[in-house]
Write a protein that holds these residues in place. Structure first.
Motif, PDB file in Angstrom:
ATOM      1  N   LYS A   1     -13.784  -9.322   1.010  1.00 26.67           N
ATOM      2  CA  LYS A   1     -14.001  -7.869   1.038  1.00 26.67           C
ATOM      3  C   LYS A   1     -12.868  -7.160   1.774  1.00 26.67           C
ATOM      4  O   LYS A   1     -12.546  -6.008   1.497  1.00 26.67           O
ATOM      5  CB  LYS A   1     -15.316  -7.541   1.746  1.00 26.67           C
ATOM      6  CG  LYS A   1     -16.585  -7.833   0.991  1.00 26.67           C
ATOM      7  CD  LYS A   1     -17.764  -7.382   1.842  1.00 26.67           C
ATOM      8  CE  LYS A   1     -19.091  -7.706   1.194  1.00 26.67           C
ATOM      9  NZ  LYS A   1     -20.225  -7.296   2.069  1.00 26.67           N
ATOM     10  N   LEU A   2     -12.275  -7.874   2.739  1.00 24.43           N
ATOM     11  CA  LEU A   2     -11.214  -7.306   3.568  1.00 24.43           C
ATOM     12  C   LEU A   2      -9.831  -7.540   2.985  1.00 24.43           C
ATOM     13  O   LEU A   2      -8.815  -7.189   3.594  1.00 24.43           O
ATOM     14  CB  LEU A   2     -11.286  -7.912   4.973  1.00 24.43           C
ATOM     15  CG  LEU A   2     -12.598  -7.704   5.732  1.00 24.43           C
ATOM     16  CD1 LEU A   2     -12.592  -8.494   7.027  1.00 24.43           C
ATOM     17  CD2 LEU A   2     -12.829  -6.227   6.011  1.00 24.43           C
TER      18      LEU A   2
ATOM     19  N   VAL B   1     -15.447  -1.076   5.601  1.00 27.06           N
ATOM     20  CA  VAL B   1     -16.071  -2.203   4.906  1.00 27.06           C
ATOM     21  C   VAL B   1     -17.333  -2.582   5.652  1.00 27.06           C
ATOM     22  O   VAL B   1     -17.316  -2.788   6.872  1.00 27.06           O
ATOM     23  CB  VAL B   1     -15.122  -3.419   4.825  1.00 27.06           C
ATOM     24  CG1 VAL B   1     -15.851  -4.627   4.246  1.00 27.06           C
ATOM     25  CG2 VAL B   1     -13.896  -3.085   3.984  1.00 27.06           C
TER      26      VAL B   1
END
Length: 440
Positions: A364-365, A388
């Motif tokens: 996700k990062l 996030v």
């Protein structure tokens, strides 16, 4: 608190800054000492105890079984009236909640106590495998009737015909299986010999169990015959009550040493020393390979993170201190080279599938990963500061580990931070204090 927004402070601190904290008592030692003191002859006083959800579940189980406890949470003290190895209640319904230690330790206790007991758990704990452990108990004459899925909670356990003898126990899923039977094996007529099978390379938590047992007066004989290690408990000689001091939780302390590594500053966790009996102390030593330095004073380890948070990635086998796999993953995203974590196949079967959690949340990062059987490689990359949300999977270690990233990368939001209460209910309050102090 449904969400926690981590405050990035990396650009606002000096290397001379010191993170000074006190962490709760060790979860692992607290739950071992609770079970042992419950079986001891006389009154025991446990100081420095952890009042986490796991510990409270353990105490609730002991209370249902007739063990009297007096808790002083403010002063971190528990007084137990031991039963001298004879559980007062021979028929009961027990719920172990989500506590892995209570699930394994209480099950072994009841299997060796000569009664009929129904054991239930949380939905999370129902997913965690128990079959190798329960099969070993069945081989000693314990009768188990499963309510739902074979090898899982819930079930009814009838130990009226249990007998001593010899078992083979696979510890590859969890060394708690072994700790559970050696703490209670002396209750069996004829004692118990447990032969270890499975692929775990070392068993530091079992070594901890043996040490706590010895502190309460019971010795475990360890034999190595033809490459097979056995733990032998003789019938009869039980625990003696005592006053017992519980070490601070090294697993919790590691998050603050990791902060110092990421931020390039110093950390001192009160009362944590390099001679700790807890296996996670090896993680602190591992960080020296990433540019940290260690010394000690009367307060504990003085940890100095790599200068300006500038460090290389490493390859590390975390088999014997796998609770820190998530912590190392968080540190690795800021390294100058990839980090490979190996030896952690069993963390897929813990509170969450922790390998999948690492892979999913790091990606996700914008961090690329490569996952293999029992291992994961993390390739650091420049990250933006887009907000996030980190899913925590009701896993306390996911919540605490991923908060570390937010100290150096803006935009990290931890969902369900209160799951940290499983072992460290005030973690995010302590983190608030650190970010407020260091960023002044």
């Amino acid at each position: 608190m449904e969400k926690y927004r981590v405050k990035s402070i990396f650009n606002n601190i000096e290397s001379s800054e010191v993170i000074r904290v006190k962490v709760p008592g060790s979860k692992s030692i607290t739950n071992r000492a609770l079970l042992i003191a419950a079986l001891a002859d006389g009154e025991s006083r446990l100081s420095g105890a952890l009042f986490s959800n796991d510990a409270k579940n353990m105490i609730d189980c002991l209370n249902v079984l007739g063990i009297k406890t007096d808790m002083d949470e403010e002063n971190e003290t528990i007084i137990l009236q031991g039963c001298g190895g004879k559980i007062p209640v021979k028929e009961a319904s027990i719920n172990v909640g989500s506590a892995g230690t209570a699930a394994r330790f209480i099950t072994a206790l009841l299997a060796f106590s000569g009664g009929i007991y129904h054991l239930d758990s949380s939905e999370q704990m129902k997913k965690r495998p128990m079959k190798p452990f329960l099969d070993a108990l069945i081989s000693l004459g314990v009768i188990i009737k499963y309510d739902e899925i074979e090898g899982h909670f819930p079930f009814t356990l009838d130990s009226r015909e249990v007998r001593g003898g010899e078992i083979r126990l696979d510890t590859s899923i969890s060394s708690q299986f072994l700790s559970a039977v050696i703490m209670t094996g002396f209750l069996l007529k004829g004692g118990l010999k447990t032969i270890i099978t499975g692929g775990r390379e070392s068993l530091p938590y079992v070594n901890m169990t043996v040490k706590v047992m010895e502190d309460f007066g019971v010795t475990v004989d360890i034999d190595n015959e033809d490459g097979l290690i056995s733990y032998i408990l003789k019938e009869g000689k039980g625990y003696m009550a005592r006053k017992y001091d519980i070490e601070p939780d090294v697993s919790a302390a590691c998050y603050f040493y990791a902060m110092a590594e990421i931020l390039g500053c110093r950390a001192c966790v009160e009362g944590v020393h390099l001679d700790s009996i807890q296996g996670d102390i090896e993680f602190v030593k591992l960080l020296k390979k990433m540019g940290a330095s260690l010394s000690e004073d009367e307060h504990g380890i003085v940890f100095q993170g790599a200068e300006e948070g500038n460090y290389e990635g490493i390859e590390a086998n975390l088999n014997s201190f796998s609770d820190q796999a998530l912590t190392l993953a968080a540190i690795s995203v800021f390294a100058k080279s990839p980090t490979k974590i190996t030896g952690v196949a069993h963390i897929c079967l813990q509170e969450s599938n922790r390998l999948i959690a690492i892979k999913t949340e790091l990606e996700k990062l914008g961090i690329r990963t490569k996952m293999g059987k029992g291992e994961i490689t993390i390739f650091p990359n420049r990250m933006d500061d887009t907000e996030v949300e980190i899913e925590t999977y009701e896993d306390h270690r996911v919540a605490m580990a991923f908060s570390l990233i937010g100290l150096r990368r803006d935009g990290i939001v931890i969902n369900n931070p209160e799951c940290s209460a499983k072992t460290f209910k005030d973690y995010f309050r302590v983190l608030d204090g650190i970010t407020a102090t260091l960023s002044l």
